[in-house]
Scaffold this motif. Structure first.
Motif, PDB file in Angstrom:
ATOM      1  N   ILE A 129       0.847  -1.191   0.000  1.00 50.90           N
ATOM      2  CA  ILE A 129       0.000   0.000   0.000  1.00 50.90           C
ATOM      3  C   ILE A 129       0.882   1.240   0.000  1.00 50.90           C
ATOM      4  CG2 ILE A 129      -1.780   1.281   1.228  1.00 50.90           C
ATOM      5  CD1 ILE A 129      -2.783  -1.316   2.371  1.00 50.90           C
ATOM      6  N   VAL A 130       0.648   2.108  -0.964  1.00 47.03           N
ATOM      7  CA  VAL A 130       1.411   3.349  -1.110  1.00 47.03           C
ATOM      8  C   VAL A 130       0.826   4.398  -0.165  1.00 47.03           C
ATOM      9  CG1 VAL A 130       2.039   5.153  -2.768  1.00 47.03           C
ATOM     10  CG2 VAL A 130       1.897   2.767  -3.508  1.00 47.03           C
ATOM     11  N   PRO A 131       1.656   5.278   0.406  1.00 49.02           N
ATOM     12  CA  PRO A 131       1.123   6.333   1.283  1.00 49.02           C
ATOM     13  C   PRO A 131       0.384   7.411   0.499  1.00 49.02           C
ATOM     14  CG  PRO A 131       3.480   6.575   1.062  1.00 49.02           C
ATOM     15  CD  PRO A 131       3.136   5.285   0.395  1.00 49.02           C
ATOM     16  N   ALA A 132      -0.640   6.986  -0.210  1.00 48.69           N
ATOM     17  CA  ALA A 132      -1.469   7.897  -1.006  1.00 48.69           C
ATOM     18  C   ALA A 132      -2.859   7.285  -1.096  1.00 48.69           C
ATOM     19  CB  ALA A 132      -0.873   8.104  -2.389  1.00 48.69           C
ATOM     20  N   ALA A 133      -3.850   8.118  -1.332  1.00 54.04           N
ATOM     21  CA  ALA A 133      -5.231   7.621  -1.400  1.00 54.04           C
ATOM     22  C   ALA A 133      -6.090   8.599  -2.190  1.00 54.04           C
ATOM     23  CB  ALA A 133      -5.794   7.435   0.002  1.00 54.04           C
ATOM     24  N   VAL A 172      -5.643   9.035 -14.938  1.00 54.80           N
ATOM     25  CA  VAL A 172      -4.650   8.665 -13.928  1.00 54.80           C
ATOM     26  C   VAL A 172      -3.514   7.875 -14.577  1.00 54.80           C
ATOM     27  CG1 VAL A 172      -4.229   7.382 -11.801  1.00 54.80           C
ATOM     28  CG2 VAL A 172      -6.385   8.609 -12.107  1.00 54.80           C
ATOM     29  N   TYR A 173      -2.285   8.254 -14.264  1.00 56.42           N
ATOM     30  CA  TYR A 173      -1.120   7.479 -14.692  1.00 56.42           C
ATOM     31  C   TYR A 173      -0.682   6.646 -13.490  1.00 56.42           C
ATOM     32  CZ  TYR A 173       3.242   6.170 -16.901  1.00 56.42           C
ATOM     33  OH  TYR A 173       4.272   5.444 -17.448  1.00 56.42           O
ATOM     34  N   TRP A 174      -1.159   5.415 -13.426  1.00 59.65           N
ATOM     35  CA  TRP A 174      -1.056   4.592 -12.226  1.00 59.65           C
ATOM     36  C   TRP A 174       0.384   4.236 -11.858  1.00 59.65           C
ATOM     37  CZ3 TRP A 174      -5.257   3.935  -9.260  1.00 59.65           C
ATOM     38  CH2 TRP A 174      -6.497   4.179  -9.843  1.00 59.65           C
ATOM     39  N   ASP A 175       1.245   4.091 -12.828  1.00 62.06           N
ATOM     40  CA  ASP A 175       2.617   3.666 -12.539  1.00 62.06           C
ATOM     41  C   ASP A 175       3.337   4.620 -11.595  1.00 62.06           C
ATOM     42  OD1 ASP A 175       2.070   1.636 -14.238  1.00 62.06           O
ATOM     43  OD2 ASP A 175       3.469   2.209 -15.813  1.00 62.06           O
ATOM     44  N   ASN A 176       3.032   5.914 -11.696  1.00 64.10           N
ATOM     45  CA  ASN A 176       3.759   6.903 -10.902  1.00 64.10           C
ATOM     46  C   ASN A 176       3.191   7.104  -9.503  1.00 64.10           C
ATOM     47  OD1 ASN A 176       5.588   7.330 -12.890  1.00 64.10           O
ATOM     48  ND2 ASN A 176       4.885   9.355 -13.474  1.00 64.10           N
ATOM     49  N   LEU A 177       2.028   6.545  -9.226  1.00 60.35           N
ATOM     50  CA  LEU A 177       1.465   6.700  -7.882  1.00 60.35           C
ATOM     51  C   LEU A 177       2.264   5.932  -6.835  1.00 60.35           C
ATOM     52  CD1 LEU A 177      -2.373   6.505  -8.588  1.00 60.35           C
ATOM     53  CD2 LEU A 177      -1.077   8.498  -7.827  1.00 60.35           C
ATOM     54  N   THR A 227       1.352  12.361 -11.955  1.00 59.36           N
ATOM     55  CA  THR A 227       0.372  11.302 -11.700  1.00 59.36           C
ATOM     56  C   THR A 227      -0.819  11.287 -12.651  1.00 59.36           C
ATOM     57  OG1 THR A 227      -0.711  12.731 -10.071  1.00 59.36           O
ATOM     58  CG2 THR A 227       0.955  11.193  -9.258  1.00 59.36           C
ATOM     59  N   SER A 228      -0.829  12.152 -13.654  1.00 54.75           N
ATOM     60  CA  SER A 228      -1.931  12.120 -14.618  1.00 54.75           C
ATOM     61  C   SER A 228      -1.373  12.246 -16.028  1.00 54.75           C
ATOM     62  CB  SER A 228      -2.938  13.250 -14.359  1.00 54.75           C
ATOM     63  OG  SER A 228      -2.359  14.514 -14.607  1.00 54.75           O
ATOM     64  N   ILE A 229      -2.086  11.691 -16.979  1.00 56.29           N
ATOM     65  CA  ILE A 229      -1.642  11.742 -18.368  1.00 56.29           C
ATOM     66  C   ILE A 229      -1.652  13.174 -18.877  1.00 56.29           C
ATOM     67  CG2 ILE A 229      -2.120  10.916 -20.701  1.00 56.29           C
ATOM     68  CD1 ILE A 229      -3.502   8.490 -19.352  1.00 56.29           C
ATOM     69  N   SER A 230      -2.667  13.937 -18.473  1.00 55.02           N
ATOM     70  CA  SER A 230      -2.746  15.329 -18.915  1.00 55.02           C
ATOM     71  C   SER A 230      -1.567  16.143 -18.398  1.00 55.02           C
ATOM     72  CB  SER A 230      -4.062  15.956 -18.460  1.00 55.02           C
ATOM     73  OG  SER A 230      -4.204  15.867 -17.049  1.00 55.02           O
ATOM     74  N   SER A 231      -1.186  15.950 -17.141  1.00 55.68           N
ATOM     75  CA  SER A 231      -0.038  16.687 -16.605  1.00 55.68           C
ATOM     76  C   SER A 231       1.264  16.220 -17.247  1.00 55.68           C
ATOM     77  CB  SER A 231       0.036  16.535 -15.080  1.00 55.68           C
ATOM     78  OG  SER A 231       0.223  15.178 -14.709  1.00 55.68           O
ATOM     79  N   LEU A 232       1.361  14.938 -17.583  1.00 54.96           N
ATOM     80  CA  LEU A 232       2.533  14.444 -18.308  1.00 54.96           C
ATOM     81  C   LEU A 232       2.662  15.139 -19.665  1.00 54.96           C
ATOM     82  CD1 LEU A 232       2.357  10.594 -17.644  1.00 54.96           C
ATOM     83  CD2 LEU A 232       4.180  12.128 -16.900  1.00 54.96           C
ATOM     84  N   GLU A 233       1.546  15.270 -20.360  1.00 56.75           N
ATOM     85  CA  GLU A 233       1.582  15.899 -21.673  1.00 56.75           C
ATOM     86  C   GLU A 233       1.888  17.389 -21.555  1.00 56.75           C
ATOM     87  OE1 GLU A 233      -1.709  14.994 -24.177  1.00 56.75           O
ATOM     88  OE2 GLU A 233      -1.029  12.925 -24.465  1.00 56.75           O
ATOM     89  N   ARG A 234       1.344  18.047 -20.524  1.00 54.49           N
ATOM     90  CA  ARG A 234       1.643  19.472 -20.348  1.00 54.49           C
ATOM     91  C   ARG A 234       3.115  19.682 -20.007  1.00 54.49           C
ATOM     92  NH1 ARG A 234      -3.399  19.430 -17.643  1.00 54.49           N
ATOM     93  NH2 ARG A 234      -2.410  19.544 -15.590  1.00 54.49           N
ATOM     94  N   ARG A 235       3.677  18.832 -19.148  1.00 57.99           N
ATOM     95  CA  ARG A 235       5.084  18.963 -18.804  1.00 57.99           C
ATOM     96  C   ARG A 235       5.974  18.675 -20.018  1.00 57.99           C
ATOM     97  NH1 ARG A 235       7.889  18.671 -13.922  1.00 57.99           N
ATOM     98  NH2 ARG A 235       5.943  19.499 -13.088  1.00 57.99           N
ATOM     99  N   SER A 236       5.629  17.654 -20.787  1.00 59.91           N
ATOM    100  CA  SER A 236       6.402  17.349 -21.996  1.00 59.91           C
ATOM    101  C   SER A 236       6.320  18.489 -23.003  1.00 59.91           C
ATOM    102  CB  SER A 236       5.893  16.054 -22.637  1.00 59.91           C
ATOM    103  OG  SER A 236       6.088  14.952 -21.781  1.00 59.91           O
TER     104      SER A 236
END
Length: 739
Positions: free
Chosen positions: A286-290, A326-331, A422-431
């Motif tokens: 369990i990751v310290p996130a929810a 949600v980009y699950w791998d990074n959570l 943690t989200s695809i949209s934020s990944l695309e904006r950062r890229s």
């Protein structure tokens, strides 16, 4: 130095690439040239249909992100159409009616006579350029202000009109502090029951299921191979298919293919079952996130937009992305490591920018053969043929630069993923931000600096060091010829290629020949994909940069930029309506970045004009021009203070209004059941809980004003290419489940 003839050849090549291919075979000529004039008339028959759909229906059909993305092209048209007219009426005659370049030692062409370089040092004619710089700045700022206001209103209207979605009620909580007496799930529940009494509803802890996801993906791959070999056996039952157990089935021991893949699936299923049990039972999984959900939008807005404890480094809250975003791998990445990751990526990005300078310089050497000929006469016999020289200077530099940039978006997306977003949209904006920085330094600045150095190589060699800055200042406007050819190759031909979809067509046939084994493979190979904001938006910004920089310097470039924006708007409107899928909805959260990059281009254009005039003996204009970047910067601050909060926060008044209306319309709605499994990891959705994620029958098709070739996002949710899951966030689907 590219001439008007070279540019004409490049334009002809790119325009020819945009027409339809011949519809008839037959004679030798017809194999290469389409002689059916009717096909040329029919070629643009799709344009009225692309423009016919109203914007409100476009938003309903393809989402707000797609509609606002198209508005970027409209902004380009609104800015550059009046600027082009003014520049050709005022500046072109001022530049053309001089003979400075005629008696200059600088390498130049007829195009350069239309630029500011053709005005003598210290001339009073620079007053026209100063005046136009002010006009262009104020017009651009006016268009940006109006557009920021329009898009902000569109976002608020879209959010208020949207039906229920899980992300409206949900907050992502990260860096949950450990507690020796409670599990993370218990800790989250107790914390929010105490600190958000009456508003907390439920939560979903985040599991580190990356290994399980790989097993699920591998099992699907094995199933696909099994289906392929079973199909082969059904077609020819007299011979059992075989394969090899080594790399790509080409090496290793030869075995029965059906038995081998059946056993492999059983092995993976056993590993998968063990991994599932481990995840459920092992607290370390369990990751310290929810994902924490609330009884109302108002409660979620209060939590997402406030600090939860006196320690600002724990219990960090932010709006949850919609489930398909949600980009699950990074959570599963520890929050404390994010700063280190971003530092490493920043350093790597710096070196990536640095090393790309060398291929850019090579491209510029292709664009400046005349200067190299004079500095190195022994190369002249190789490139003195007129037709070859025109082709090399008018077409080859742009296409070479395009080739060097092909792999860049994938590299930048990988770097953004490493950063832990943690989200695809934020990944695309950062890229997209990285891509824009890269284009600015390596395509724009490096092309100007390297190109002018190579172009005026002989002048640099035979002049004193204190004269070099002036030579560079005079040579910079002449790089407009390179950017004109680049606009045609990257812009015009790129948009034409989007109509024909040549790249997806080639990729499909390659996949069909080498990879497609089953109908599922074929469907995946035919996936049209999405807009690709991470690569497409920065490329658009390059044309804003070129247009604004050269508007007062070499206005001859402006029509080429204007044609790009008009052509691209029509084409991408058609593609969004009929071709592309929408993988997520961020409600135009990218617009502040778009606005900021156009402002950056405007300030750069002002500073370059200031530096250019200082080399032309118009130093007294410096105080007058210094006003513009200062005013533009404060204009940007005003716009951000006035409108940017709309894109990062949810007004409590709007949230309360929406909650009140929904309670009145659906007083008995089971919100907890609706949110219970909205944010469960995709790999768990088939684990005995199929009933919880079943999709109800599709609603009846809504009446539309314009027929389209694909169905609306509202009744055909698109699996994300990153997590492979269907979105449980689409409002109609979930509402149908609960009604």
């Amino acid at each position: 130095m590219a001439t008007i003839q070279d540019i004409g050849l490049s334009a002809a090549i790119n325009i020819m690439g945009a027409r339809e291919s011949p519809s008839h075979g037959g004679t030798f000529v017809r194999k290469f040239v389409n002689l059916d004039m009717r096909s040329y008339l029919k070629f643009l028959s799709w344009v009225p249909a692309a423009l016919k759909m109203p914007e409100d229906e476009l938003i309903s059909h393809a989402g707000l992100d797609s509609a606002v993305y198209l508005r970027i092209y409209l902004v380009g048209l609104k800015i550059f159409a009046p600027i082009s007219v003014l520049a050709f009426i005022v500046l072109v005659p001022v530049n053309w009616t001089n003979d400075t370049l005629q008696f200059s030692k600088l390498e130049h062409s007829n195009v350069d006579k239309l630029s500011i370089s053709n005005i003598p040092v210290g001339s009073k004619r620079f007053i026209a350029h100063l005046a136009m710089a002010y006009v262009f700045t104020f017009w651009t700022c006016y268009v940006l202000l109006r557009e920021y206001e329009v898009v902000a209103k569109m976002r608020l209207r879209f959010l208020s009109s949207e039906k229920r979605r899980p992300d409206q009620f949900t907050v992502l909580v990260r860096n949950i502090p450990p507690d020796p007496d409670e599990s993370i799930s218990e800790l989250v529940e107790h914390f929010f029951l105490v600190n958000h009494p009456g508003h907390y509803l439920t939560h979903q802890v985040v599991y580190n299921a990356n290994k399980l996801a790989k097993l699920v993906k591998e099992k699907a791959k094995m199933h696909n191979w099994l289906d392929y070999y079973q199909l082969r056996f059904e077609r020819n039952a007299s011979k059992r298919p075989t394969t090899k157990t080594g790399f790509l089935g080409c090496f290793g021991t030869k075995v029965d293919a059906i038995e081998y893949y059946t056993s492999e699936i059983e092995r993976i299923e056993n590993e998968e079952a063990e991994e599932r049990e481990k995840i459920v039972k092992d607290p370390k999984s369990i990751v310290p996130a929810a994902f924490v959900s609330f009884r109302s939008r108002w409660g979620a807005a209060v939590c997402a937009q406030t600090q939860q404890t006196s320690n600002p480094t724990v219990w960090l809250t932010e709006w949850a992305p919609e489930p398909r975003d949600v980009y699950w791998d990074n959570l599963s990445i520890p929050f404390v490591s994010l700063t280190v990751r971003r530092l490493i990526i920043a350093v790597a990005f710096f070196f990536l920018n640095f090393f790309y300078v060398f291929p850019i310089a090579f491209v510029q050497s292709l664009a400046n053969l005349e200067g190299i000929e004079k500095a190195a006469p022994f190369l002249k016999p190789l490139i003195e043929e007129h037709t070859i020289k025109s082709f090399i200077q008018g077409f080859l530099p742009g296409i070479a630069l395009k080739i060097f940039l092909i792999l860049l978006p994938s590299i930048l997306m990988f770097m953004s993923k490493v950063e832990g977003l943690t989200s695809i949209s934020s990944l695309e904006r950062r890229s997209a931000s990285k891509y824009y920085i890269f284009i600015f330094f390596n395509v724009f600045l490096a092309s100007i600096i390297a190109g002018s150095a190579l172009e005026q190589l002989k002048s640099y060699i035979h002049q004193s060091a204190n004269e070099i800055p002036r030579t560079i200042g005079e040579a910079i406007p002449m790089k407009a010829t390179f950017f004109i050819t680049y606009t045609m190759v990257d812009g015009w031909a790129g948009v034409a290629g989007e109509i024909l979809r040549l790249k997806p067509l080639v990729i499909f046939h390659l996949k069909n020949f080498f990879l497609v084994k089953t109908e599922k493979d074929r469907e995946e190979a035919m996936d049209p994909g999405s807009i690709g904001f991470d690569s497409s938006e920065p490329q658009i910004q390059l044309y804003f940069l070129l247009g604004l920089v050269y508007a007062a310097v070499t206005p001859f470039l402006l029509p080429f930029v204007l044609i790009f924006f008009g052509f691209a708007y029509v084409v991408y409107r058609h593609q969004i309506i009929n071709v592309y899928n929408q993988e997520y909805e961020s409600a135009a959260a990218f617009w502040p970045s778009v606005h900021g990059r156009i402002i950056t281009a405007l300030i750069v254009s002002q500073l370059l004009l200031l530096g250019l005039l200082s080399t032309k003996g118009a130093g007294q204009s410096t105080p007058v021009l210094l006003v513009l970047p200062v005013v533009t910067f404060y204009f940007h601050k005003y716009c951000n203070n006035r409108y940017k909060p709309t894109f990062v926060k949810c007004p409590l008044q709007e949230a309360m209004k929406k909650d009140t209306l929904e309670r009145a319309r659906e007083p008995g709605f089971d919100l907890k059941g609706y949110l219970m499994n909205a944010y469960i990891h995709p790999v768990f959705k088939g684990d005995g809980d199929d009933d919880k994620f079943s999709v109800a029958d599709e609603p009846e098709a809504e009446q539309v004003l314009v027929a389209t070739k694909r169905q609306s996002r509202r009744n055909t949710p698109v699996p994300s290419k990153y997590n492979g899951s269907e979105s449980p966030s689409l409002p109609e689907i979930v509402n149908d489940q609960r009604l």
